[in-house]
Design an enzyme around this catalytic site. Structure first.
Site, PDB file in Angstrom:
ATOM      1  N   GLU A 435     -13.039  -5.945  -0.475  1.00 18.24           N
ATOM      2  CA  GLU A 435     -13.147  -6.476  -2.450  1.00 18.24           C
ATOM      3  C   GLU A 435     -14.975  -6.532  -1.545  1.00 18.24           C
ATOM      4  O   GLU A 435     -15.613  -6.972  -2.620  1.00 18.24           O
ATOM      5  CB  GLU A 435     -13.192  -7.868  -1.894  1.00 18.24           C
ATOM      6  CG  GLU A 435     -11.588  -8.190  -1.979  1.00 18.24           C
ATOM      7  CD  GLU A 435     -10.596  -7.304  -3.636  1.00 18.24           C
ATOM      8  OE1 GLU A 435     -11.517  -6.656  -4.423  1.00 18.24           O
ATOM      9  OE2 GLU A 435      -9.377  -7.618  -2.742  1.00 18.24           O
ATOM     10  N   GLY A 436     -14.879  -4.860  -1.699  1.00 17.64           N
ATOM     11  CA  GLY A 436     -16.767  -4.666  -1.768  1.00 17.64           C
ATOM     12  C   GLY A 436     -17.498  -5.089  -0.856  1.00 17.64           C
ATOM     13  O   GLY A 436     -16.962  -6.417  -0.031  1.00 17.64           O
TER      14      GLY A 436
END
Length: 585
Positions: A435-436
């Site tokens: 998620e980053g």
């Protein structure tokens, strides 16, 4: 594997330390109040402790497998998910219009923490489905909403998001997957995606993929990306499942951790899908899902740290080794050794402050979505936007560090699989990456979020903290807690101004980002500890209040001083990092 949900701490936060009156007002129609919240959290904790925690260690050992193109999940998962869905948990915070209960996201956050602590691999199934639901609600057509949302919210169907490609990770502008119009409103999607969590399973029902791809005339870069909904099984007009869509699992990723979670390589071979949102606005639609997922991932770091702490404390009370200060016995329980206490109290200082900050932020999220005043919604949404990268990155960094310390408490036993501690370390590691990555989150905070409202948003948040710290100081008797936090906040203000001034230089932004985010998080934790200490001082002399004050002093005395070192590192700038030529590495 034993798991003890943090119910006493949740009760303290919801009934004493944090004002939840806004939630009671916003969700009056659903009959929400703290009594309902605590009842539901007790039931969720019971499910986590009794149903999914016992599957954690054996699930890690067994892992998922792929047979004849079909994903076989670990024993017990399919039934556990059915039980979870039957209990109504999938729709806890979802829209009543589509069968959800419409309860606060705050409550969902706290359930997410417990799911993650009890069994991270399992918790990803409902978490990713909820993220997909939110993207569909915000951007899809009414036809898609009516077709897919009721069964996703009920738990009959699950969701997954398909972003990453082998050549396009963080830089999604490089992705190559294509979507060609079929002439009937649908599209034929072709491409390969990697790292797709919950991409397939054997729970029954449908798996709804949200896929990023390019239309034939799309420009290069992120502006050429669109979002499509592609179900594992096409849906007939009467809502029943029809033919299998033309995408498949190419392989399962062989991973460091979360072995019971099927992380898939997905091959789309002219798979049928439908556009979600506007053409070329796929990232805008996907970020509705990703921003929610980033907060969810932060809660994963918090949950697994709490779970590791619980096992480490139990071990430390039972393990006899050496002689502890003030204890004439030898051997004595290692809970008496200062170094063991340092590790345990460091974990606790993070988890309890992190949980408080998560609740505070979740309330702002509920206000942003449900308040009747547009100005209040915008104000709350801005604060959530500011804190999202902090919660995702700091909670998962501190969460991983916590699992390593908890493992260390066990000594050699912590390195052995059957004690469960090395699994916590392996499982927690992914939360810093997906998620980053946390480096990306830090760049988002420094490069984008510090510029919001013409650079004023962060300082407005600091003003809010300063006002509440003054209120805590006025309680009296806790100056040794409030004064260090106020000093650290003043330091953060000054550093923020200097970092903002250097934001025109990409090298300086990149060099400062990770240290700045950690500093921001530590001060935010200190703010929460000051609030909790003031509450404990006013609330009477109970064991829980006594513990809160003690741990607050550990945080301000031993962890908060890191902000001074972080300030020095930030002020040192980018030059030392850029001095060494690339060919000398």
């Amino acid at each position: 594997m034993d798991y003890t949900p943090p119910l006493d701490d949740l009760r303290f936060l919801l009934t004493q330390a944090i004002d939840t009156s806004e939630l009671s007002t916003l969700f009056a129609e659903q009959g929400f109040d703290n009594d309902l919240a605590l009842t539901l959290l007790e039931e969720a904790g019971k499910f986590c402790a009794e149903v999914i925690a016992p599957l954690n260690l054996p699930g890690d050992a067994t892992g998922c497998r792929l047979e004849d193109g079909k994903v076989i999940t670990v024993p017990g998962f399919a039934q556990a998910y059915a039980t979870y869905a039957e209990g109504g948990w999938c729709g806890l915070s979802a829209e009543p219009e589509y069968g959800g209960q419409g309860l606060p996201r705050t409550l969902q956050f706290l359930v997410d923490e417990m799911l993650s602590g009890a069994n991270l691999s399992f918790g990803l199934f409902p978490g990713l489905t909820r993220g997909a639901v939110e993207a569909i609600v915000a951007h899809a057509s009414d036809e898609l909403k009516n077709t897919y949302l009721p069964k996703m919210i009920s738990g009959e169907w699950t969701g997954a998001m398909a972003l990453t490609e082998s050549n396009a990770g963080t830089d999604l502008g490089l992705l190559r997957s294509k979507a060609v119009p079929n002439g009937d409103g649908s599209y034929a999607i072709t491409g390969t995606k990697i790292f797709i969590s919950s991409g397939d399973h054997d729970f029954g029902g449908n798996v709804i993929h949200l896929v990023l791809a390019r239309l034939p005339d799309a420009p290069e870069g992120v502006k050429g990306i669109s979002l499509f909904l592609a179900p594992k099984f096409l849906v007939n007009a009467d809502g029943s499942l029809g033919a299998r869509n033309s995408f498949s699992v190419g392989s399962l990723e062989h991973k460091m951790g979360i072995h019971a979670q099927p992380t898939c390589v997905m091959n789309y071979d002219n798979a049928t899908g439908w556009l979600v949102g506007e053409p070329g606005r796929g990232l805008n639609a996907m970020f509705t899902m990703m921003n929610a997922e980033r907060l969810f991932v932060g809660l994963q770091g918090l949950g697994i740290a709490h779970a590791a702490y619980g096992k480490a404390v139990a071990y430390a009370k039972d393990r006899l080794q050496g002689r502890a200060p003030g204890d004439s016995r030898a051997p004595a329980p290692i809970i008496g050794h200062p170094d063991v206490r340092r590790m345990l109290l460091t974990i606790r200082a993070f988890t309890e402050a992190g949980r408080a900050l998560a609740v505070w932020t979740a309330i702002r999220m509920d206000v942003a979505h449900h308040h009747t005043d547009a100005a209040e919604r915008a104000k709350a949404d801005a604060l959530v936007s500011l804190l999202t990268p902090v919660i995702k990155a700091a909670f998962t960094d501190f969460g991983f560090e916590s699992t390593v310390m908890a493992q260390q408490v066990f000594g050699g036993h912590g390195y052995v699989h059957e004690w469960g501690m090395e699994q916590f370390v392996r499982d927690a590691r992914i939360a810093q990456i997906y998620e980053g990555t946390n480096g990306v989150q830090a760049h988002d905070l420094v490069g984008r979020k510090l510029g919001l409202s013409n650079g004023k948003l962060a300082h407005e948040f600091f003003d809010l903290m300063a006002a509440e710290l003054a209120e805590a100081r006025a309680v009296g008797g806790i100056d040794d807690i409030t004064a260090p936090v106020e000093a650290a906040l003043a330091r953060l203000r000054d550093v923020t101004t200097r970092v903002q001034a250097r934001n025109v230089d990409i090298a300086e932004t990149g060099a400062a980002a990770c240290d700045y985010l950690r500093m921001f998080a530590l001060v935010s934790f200190g703010w929460m500890w000051a609030r909790m200490a003031a509450t404990a001082t006013k609330g009477g002399d109970t064991k829980l209040h006594e513990a809160k004050l003690a741990v607050a002093r550990v945080f301000t005395g031993r962890l908060l001083p890191q902000t001074a070192a972080l300030e020095a590192a930030i002020d040192n700038g980018a030059a030392p990092l850029l001095q060494l030529a690339a060919d000398l590495f």
